[in-house]
Design a protein around this motif. Structure first.
Motif, PDB file in Angstrom:
ATOM      1  N   UNK A  79       0.796  -1.123   0.052  1.00 27.23           N
ATOM      2  CA  UNK A  79       0.074  -0.054  -0.017  1.00 27.23           C
ATOM      3  C   UNK A  79       0.899   0.990   0.169  1.00 27.23           C
ATOM      4  N   UNK A  80       1.899   1.286   0.831  1.00 27.60           N
ATOM      5  CA  UNK A  80       2.544   2.577   0.993  1.00 27.60           C
ATOM      6  C   UNK A  80       3.413   2.619  -0.392  1.00 27.60           C
ATOM      7  N   UNK A  81       3.886   1.691  -1.000  1.00 27.71           N
ATOM      8  CA  UNK A  81       4.776   1.827  -2.235  1.00 27.71           C
ATOM      9  C   UNK A  81       3.580   2.350  -3.228  1.00 27.71           C
ATOM     10  N   UNK A  82       2.347   1.889  -3.278  1.00 27.23           N
ATOM     11  CA  UNK A  82       1.637   2.121  -4.323  1.00 27.23           C
ATOM     12  C   UNK A  82       1.330   3.681  -4.106  1.00 27.23           C
ATOM     13  N   UNK A  83       0.983   4.147  -2.994  1.00 26.53           N
ATOM     14  CA  UNK A  83       0.617   5.402  -2.777  1.00 26.53           C
ATOM     15  C   UNK A  83       1.946   6.292  -3.170  1.00 26.53           C
ATOM     16  N   UNK A  84       3.030   6.042  -2.860  1.00 28.29           N
ATOM     17  CA  UNK A  84       4.255   6.901  -3.496  1.00 28.29           C
ATOM     18  C   UNK A  84       4.383   7.004  -4.839  1.00 28.29           C
ATOM     19  N   UNK A  85       3.742   5.885  -5.521  1.00 28.09           N
ATOM     20  CA  UNK A  85       3.963   5.899  -6.883  1.00 28.09           C
ATOM     21  C   UNK A  85       2.755   6.634  -7.645  1.00 28.09           C
TER      22      UNK A  85
END
Length: 143
Positions: A79-85
Motif C-alpha cells: 500500500x505504501x509503495x503504491x501511494x508513493x507511485x
C-alpha cells in the motif's frame, strides 16, 4: 446505537487512510520509498506498542495466530509503495479512489468466499450493482 457507532468507526478508518495517504507520499518524496516505508511502519509499531502497553492481554495470545497471518505487514508495504507511485502521478483524489476501488473489490471476494476466516456473505444482484456503481464512480473521479 451500536450500529451507528460501528459505521462511524468505519468512516474514521477511511478518514485515517485519506489523511495518511498524502502524508506518506510526502515522506516518500523526501526520503525515498524504502526509507519512507520504514518510517511509516516503525511509527505505526510505536503507536501500537503504546496501545498494547495499556492493554497487554491480547499480545499474550500471539502464539495462537496461524503462520499465514504474519504476511499482513507485506500488504502495508505494498500500500505504501503504491501511494508513493500513484500520488505524484495522479494526485491524492485519484490515488485514494483507486485504493478504495481495490479495497471494495477484494472485500467482495473475501466476503463471497469467506476467505481469511471472514464469515461468508453471498454475492447478490445488489452487491454486483454496487460494484458496478463503484467502478463508475472511480472512473468519474479520475476524469
Amino acid at each position: 446505537m451500536a450500529s451507528v457507532l460501528t459505521l462511524l468507526i468505519g468512516i474514521l478508518g477511511g478518514v485515517a487512510v485519506g489523511i495518511q495517504t498524502p502524508i506518506a507520499s510526502t515522506i516518500g518524496k523526501r526520503v525515498g520509498s524504502s526509507a519512507g516505508s520504514l518510517i511509516v511502519h516503525v511509527s505505526g509499531a510505536v503507536f501500537s506498542a503504546i496501545l498494547v502497553l495499556r492493554d497487554p492481554e491480547g499480545i499474550r495470545q500471539i502464539n495462537t495466530l496461524p503462520a499465514w497471518t504474519y504476511i499482513v505487514g507485506l500488504f502495508g508495504v505494498v500500500l505504501y509503495l503504491t501511494i508513493n507511485y500513484t500520488i505524484p502521478r495522479l494526485g491524492a483524489t485519484t490515488a485514494i479512489a483507486l485504493i478504495i476501488v481495490g479495497q471494495l473489490s477484494v472485500g467482495l471476494l473475501i466476503d463471497t468466499f469467506g476467505l481469511f476466516e471472514v464469515a461468508p456473505k453471498p454475492i447478490s444482484g445488489t452487491r454486483i450493482a454496487a460494484v458496478v456503481f463503484l467502478l463508475i464512480g472511480g472512473y468519474l473521479i479520475i476524469q
